[in-house]
Design a protein around this motif. Structure first.
Motif, PDB file in Angstrom:
ATOM      1  N   GLU A 185       3.198   5.583 -11.836  1.00  0.00           N
ATOM      2  CA  GLU A 185       4.647   5.794 -11.660  1.00  0.00           C
ATOM      3  C   GLU A 185       5.359   4.444 -11.867  1.00  0.00           C
ATOM      4  N   ASP A 208       8.087   3.668 -13.253  1.00  0.00           N
ATOM      5  CA  ASP A 208       9.526   3.629 -13.001  1.00  0.00           C
ATOM      6  C   ASP A 208       9.854   3.302 -11.545  1.00  0.00           C
ATOM      7  N   LYS A 209       8.902   3.520 -10.645  1.00  0.00           N
ATOM      8  CA  LYS A 209       9.118   3.231  -9.232  1.00  0.00           C
ATOM      9  C   LYS A 209       8.524   1.879  -8.827  1.00  0.00           C
TER      10      LYS A 209
END
Length: 204
Positions: free
Chosen positions: A200, A202-203
């Motif tokens: 993930e 993007d996080k």
């Protein structure tokens, strides 16, 4: 009662020798209706005198902490300070017993809860550690030291979970650490690493 009052005034002035002389006289001649008041005052003077002696490097300070809880077993700060002394001597199990007694007597004793959390973290007792820190943080949400210690414990256990491959558990602990103490740089960095490890980006 006048002896007790004057003894407490001497304590506030940090004249501990005078305070002890006065409170000892009050203790020797107290009536049954005065016992609680006199014993509480005696214990508080002994505790403050012991703390001052400890800071000055004197050698008999621990005896005064012990006498404080003997004179007044219900005096929570006496048990707390014995816990601090035990912690400093590396006797963590003894310290935990002292902190637990202090909290039993005074359930909202934030300092005792926080100190317990430090020991429980060092012993790897995740559930117990989180329980006491959550309570301390709930009682003192504006305490910087409680929030910082709580966040560092969450970060510590998050790193353990990540090392075990439990990424979601690690992320949960890191995010809780950041929520508790937003400037916890270790947790901010580690949650990014954990998110990257589960794809993930993007996080991260």
């Amino acid at each position: 009662p006048s002896l007790v009052r004057y003894a407490l005034i001497q304590k506030d002035l940090k004249q501990y020798k005078n305070a002890l002389e006065m409170i000892e006289k009050a203790y020797e001649c107290m009536g049954s209706d005065e016992e609680d008041k006199v014993c509480q005052a005696y214990a508080s003077i002994l505790t403050d005198a012991a703390t001052a002696e400890k800071l000055n490097g004197d050698v008999e300070w621990e005896d005064k902490y012990l006498k404080a809880v003997h004179v007044c077993p219900g005096y929570a700060p006496g048990h707390y300070n014995l816990g601090v002394a035990a912690t400093e001597a590396g006797r963590d199990d003894k310290a935990l017993l002292c902190y637990e007694k202090a909290i039993e007597l005074h359930p909202e004793y934030v300092e005792a809860l926080s100190n317990m959390g430090v020991i429980l973290q060092s012993q790897g007792r995740l559930d117990d550690c989180m329980r006491v820190y959550e309570k301390a943080h709930r009682l003192a949400p504006s305490s910087d030291i409680v929030a910082k210690n709580y966040a560092m414990a969450l970060n510590h256990f998050g790193t353990e979970k990540m090392g075990q491959g439990s990424m979601q558990d690690a992320i949960r602990l890191y995010e809780r650490a950041v929520a508790v103490y937003p400037t916890c740089t270790e947790a901010l960095y580690n949650v990014g690493v954990a998110y990257a490890n589960v794809g993930e980006i993007d996080k991260a």
